[in-house]
Design a protein around this motif. Structure first.
Motif, short mmCIF file in Angstrom:
data_model
loop_
_atom_site.label_atom_id
_atom_site.label_comp_id
_atom_site.label_asym_id
_atom_site.label_seq_id
_atom_site.Cartn_x
_atom_site.Cartn_y
_atom_site.Cartn_z
N LYS A 49 25.56 0.77 139.06
CA LYS A 49 25.96 1.51 137.42
C LYS A 49 25.82 0.52 136.34
CE LYS A 49 27.37 5.74 139.49
NZ LYS A 49 28.12 7.06 139.18
N ARG A 50 25.65 0.73 135.17
CA ARG A 50 26.00 -0.08 134.13
C ARG A 50 27.41 0.29 133.87
NH1 ARG A 50 21.76 3.01 133.02
NH2 ARG A 50 22.94 4.03 131.50
N LEU A 51 27.82 -0.70 132.99
CA LEU A 51 29.28 -0.99 132.46
C LEU A 51 29.69 0.29 131.82
CD1 LEU A 51 30.38 -4.35 131.45
CD2 LEU A 51 31.17 -2.88 133.36
N GLU A 52 28.53 0.85 130.98
CA GLU A 52 28.88 2.05 130.15
C GLU A 52 28.86 3.03 130.70
OE1 GLU A 52 25.33 1.75 127.29
OE2 GLU A 52 24.19 2.12 128.88
N GLU A 53 28.26 3.48 131.80
CA GLU A 53 28.41 4.61 132.55
C GLU A 53 29.80 4.83 132.97
OE1 GLU A 53 24.95 5.54 135.24
OE2 GLU A 53 24.71 3.50 134.90
N ILE A 54 30.59 3.75 133.44
CA ILE A 54 31.80 3.78 133.87
C ILE A 54 33.02 3.88 132.68
CG2 ILE A 54 33.96 2.64 135.25
CD1 ILE A 54 30.86 3.36 136.86
N PHE A 55 32.56 3.00 131.74
CA PHE A 55 33.46 2.84 130.47
C PHE A 55 32.49 3.29 129.24
CE2 PHE A 55 35.01 -0.39 133.41
CZ PHE A 55 36.40 0.21 133.98
N PRO A 56 32.56 4.60 129.03
CA PRO A 56 31.72 5.06 127.84
C PRO A 56 32.05 4.32 126.67
CG PRO A 56 32.14 7.03 129.42
CD PRO A 56 33.07 5.68 129.69
N PHE A 57 33.19 3.98 126.37
CA PHE A 57 33.88 3.62 125.16
C PHE A 57 33.25 2.03 124.82
CE2 PHE A 57 36.85 0.10 126.37
CZ PHE A 57 37.09 0.37 127.58
#
Lengths: 362, 362, 362, 362
Positions: free
Chosen positions: A40-48
């Protein structure tokens, strides 16, 4: 630029490292690992983190939100390890073998005595040979050793708060080796894995104590206060008698320690006054950028999101006790912020690099 | 005494039923079931119930904290079913076959039209034959049918709040069939199973919308508002156009619905004034023990732990809209309290039996 | 360096400006004023600022915690005015006369039409002559005019959240001039003066609506949406019909707006799909550093302490409505952060100067 | 029926008395007084009381929400005085002269020694002659004296929690006269008057200590623990050395005390084990309806809105200390609930009358 890996980025200490490194002048996160989130991409886990997307005027933050989570870290200059204990030690061994410097945020390398570790953590230490070279990462006490280290054992929030609160008194020899530490911690200290005790309807509007039959952070506090006593030229005459009780607070961030220690006496009087003890504390921390001795009880919210620690010592003259109240943000000075401070020391940078934010207040 | 089973007592609706029945004059809980907790005593799951242990002066509360959780309910007069949908319907079938009356707190028997159920819940209804005899348990609307029912489909918190807010206007024919319902709900509405979205550090200090692509409570609201329009002699001339958006609030209990409806007009003026609409609402609810029309915006905390609902209607004359704000405790009037109220109706008791507590405020 | 005054620093917008300017590369706060606190040092009012004391390695933050609060601002390049309306206008007049640039965080210069101002604020405007030259400080819409302005009227949190949410749709002409805006705001938006409604035991675990009989931010939203419609080439054919209801949330920071607008139709179908509307929004904000169009409902906590705004548009195809959910930190992008962004524009700096922090999450 | 006045009903203890008496079988509130609210109806100050309006089936709650607040109390059988100290004593004198029984919730009659009172409260006691006849209203210790009293001095939340936690150990003579009490209290304990420290944005997400230079509840705790030691046949050999530090928690209700006491020793071993101390505590409280000794750390939320107290004693064998954690709802068992319990004793009623509610959990 210094390239950085974050091992187990999906923990709260991992995401806090991302947040802080995004403000750092020379660190760049180029590798992140996870366990169930590989691919996964970081933004998928941490949308902020989408707020960190490179922007039109050419500037970009140090965090790329599209970075893909991998199973193993890439080769980088430095790795922050955010795994639970035992798993952490195994990862650390491999990273050191690859020639990377390591800051380990777990408890695996904090205790010098492998027997104490195994008594409290109930398993065989995965890498006892490294205990000797690992440096305890309390910046205020060990910055010279940290500068030369390969492996820094970053202290946790209960211990940092407690040790910073009591070390000046212990080093000055004004208290007996008899202390009680009552900590109050925000719930993010329990990590990012959901469980009933951290389920909002249970934890909200609730206060409770835990770990009363013996908490793992206690031997670490004992180790470091004993070291402070020796460093100050006032080694304990008896073994330190220490009671440590943590409490869970209905808030996300922040930890406050209320520390009680029996003052040595001068006849029937306590050895020292509040005014004198404040001078002693101010002197001890006079050159510290992140530790502030103040003249009123501090609030955890004064540290929200920042790397600062406030300390308030006062003498209870009726009971001849020293009381010290200290507080900090458990995820910053109590975890990821101190890890960055250690990394700054490792790389010869100003200790405040990337850590200049004031608290978000209110 | 009426003997009562609670099926799936380890849910929040289950424990709330325990709390309320402990105050009930004639209901006695003699059987509780669970899934992963079979064999445990109630007090092991809910330690706060230890406060209910029989006491020295001979009085005892209606809840025995040492009651053991079983897999199947015992034979009792009445059963409250607190299972998730689908599982609930299967349990209900068996209980009815055993001759027990059933109040089902799930969504399984709320929709009259099996096709609508299957469209929104994405599975075949386990007991469609029961849909006809099940009575929708909104006490204010259906108390006569409820009194004669074997199976009551207890409404949920979003629907109860919304329907109570809009029914008087719909029944009076003062609004067009065009409404927007924006609800704000406490986190206990999400149940007792931990998950990241309800993990304290994520949910605390946070507000978010959910279910925007279509929430299952919407068809239920539509069904009941349509019924209110017919009951009031003002059936909708077109199909009801309804938008429903729930929001999660950083609090444990309470739900507030802000409802917007286009007022019919008298030329360019809205048909009705705020003063007139308040009279209309007061008239509609004048005999209701739990629904209170007030002249200021209500606060969810006014309902904390109680079975009361507050409703505030106001005309936005600039925009020719009716705005109605209503609130209640999602676990009481929005779940377990309304279930008790339904049970009181079933057994010919005063509706307020066991429900006389005021809100715990502040 | 640009010297900066903060007028009425003891407000929450005032202290938030201090926090943000402490990270700014070229702004330096050299004058702060107060009302009842004249003569005190900043650190006496805001003890957390003691963490900003100049430190040993020579670096110092831009905020001096020992700065003394005065009654009148010193001569500086720029002044931020954090006074309540009416008092603000009087201060602004004097500051402009002294040749200072002014960013006013009050409502005094946001409405272009003095009659509308006087209708909603119920007093004579203290400086109507300035209304013409004042520029509405929504950076995304007016950056060119702001760059040339002497007086910027900084928008508030409800308006910024709402206008950013609805402008792309209004500008594209896809919605009818008929909108409902339901906002949910943290309590810091109510300011730093204690009152029963903001008293912790009353506000905690509570949600309520307020301002239902007409809120002052409504005409401001109407003014700007009307301007957006004209700017986009789709002026409203009728007067905008707008309902605006704010709600108070049990949290300190964050505001979330849920906006509902009737979509124009193509026969019986809505004019546009969710996918198309998302492209339209992404296009509208593609060069904006602080506005992020996303594909899931945003959380206020994603913006805690940062200047970012998240926007989530979705089509409710059943009801043929556009729903847009947007959120930001009311004290940052909704007040002090946007004020800094405006100041950056005024001084030709990159808009993100001093505003690069990510949200403090969790 | 027993008629009841509530003096200063607009305090939180006042409104809590209303809430509890509404459930009481024989008490009826017929007079309420206020200070700035004279002439208003109860429902104007506490809108949630409108839920108590007499209802159609003839039943009515014991609270009439239309009751008008007066300056002076009417003649009733019993008065609860909810005034601040000093003002309370003056009111009490007058009420006793009118032949009414009085339960005073202030601190004015809790200390037996007028000199200690005047040292800690810094003013001359307004009615020292009453100190001798006033009975300290800790029901578990003084029910016989309370039954015969005219004036009961109702203890506060810090003292009730602390004394209930430590008395069994002190009475059994297992601890030295050396204790530390660290309390964590919800914000409603600070009363209903707004101030910056209780302003939501300041108190939310914040923990702090207060009263470190000496808190007024300390002498009261000392008085009662000394009495317990004597009552148990183990009078202290030295003066009690006591340190008491209260902390403010970000929650509305609940107080938790963590008490630390040095255990007497049997050679190098502590005198007693955890199992033994638990038996001792269970024995001490075996007939108490509201005090529950448990085998796990209690949570304040287990007591929300109820009159129950949970106590968890444990031996820290390493440090040879007894740790006792206790908790209760500060407004119920720590104030209004205990006052009702005292009133029940005064009138020969079962102690649990009106107090049978379980906690509202979650």
């Amino acid at each position: 630029m210094t390239t950085v890996s974050i091992v187990n980025v999906t923990s709260y200490t991992g995401s806090e490292l991302l947040r802080l490194i995004a403000q750092h002048p020379t660190f760049e996160v180029t590798s992140v690992t996870g366990r169930s989130t590989v691919g996964k991409r970081l933004e998928e886990i941490f949308p902020f983190l989408r707020a960190g997307v490179p922007i039109s005027d050419g500037r970009r933050p140090a965090i790329d939100p599209t970075l893909v989570i991998t199973e193993e870290p890439a080769q980088t200059d430095l790795a922050f390890v955010c795994l639970p204990h035992a798993a952490a030690a195994e990862a650390v061994v491999k990273l050191l073998q690859r020639g990377m410097k390591v800051i380990d945020l777990s408890a695996d390398f904090r205790l010098h005595d492998v027997a104490v570790y195994e008594e409290w953590y109930k398993h065989t230490h995965p890498a006892p040979a490294l205990l000797e070279s690992a440096v305890y990462g309390l910046c205020e006490h060990y910055r010279q050793s940290i500068a030369a280290a390969s492996l820094v054992a970053n202290p946790g929030c209960h211990t940092t708060t407690s040790i910073l609160a009591l070390s000046p008194a212990v080093a000055a020899g004004i208290v007996k080796p008899d202390v009680i530490i009552d900590t109050k911690t925000g719930i993010s200290g329990g990590g990012r894995s959901p469980s009933l005790i951290y389920h909002f309807p249970e934890a909200d509007e609730d206060v409770s104590a835990y770990g009363l039959s013996g908490h793992r952070h206690m031997p670490e506090i004992a180790q470091e206060l004993t070291a402070s006593a020796i460093a100050g030229g006032h080694p304990f005459e008896q073994e330190l008698r220490i009671t440590f009780v943590p409490h869970l607070m209905p808030m996300t961030r922040g930890i406050l320690a209320t520390c009680y220690a029996d003052l040595k006496q001068n006849g029937v009087e306590p050895l020292i006054t509040t005014a004198e003890v404040r001078v002693l504390y101010e002197q001890y921390y006079k050159d510290e950028p992140f530790v502030h001795v103040i003249d009123q009880p501090p609030h955890t919210k004064w540290t929200y999101g920042s790397n600062h620690c406030f300390i308030y010592p006062i003498v209870d003259s009726r009971a001849r006790r020293l009381i010290v109240v200290s507080c900090l943000d458990n995820l910053v000075k109590g975890a990821a912020g101190q890890a960055i401070q250690n990394a700054n020391i490792l790389y010869g940078l100003p200790e405040i690099a990337g850590l200049t934010s004031l608290a978000v207040h209110p």
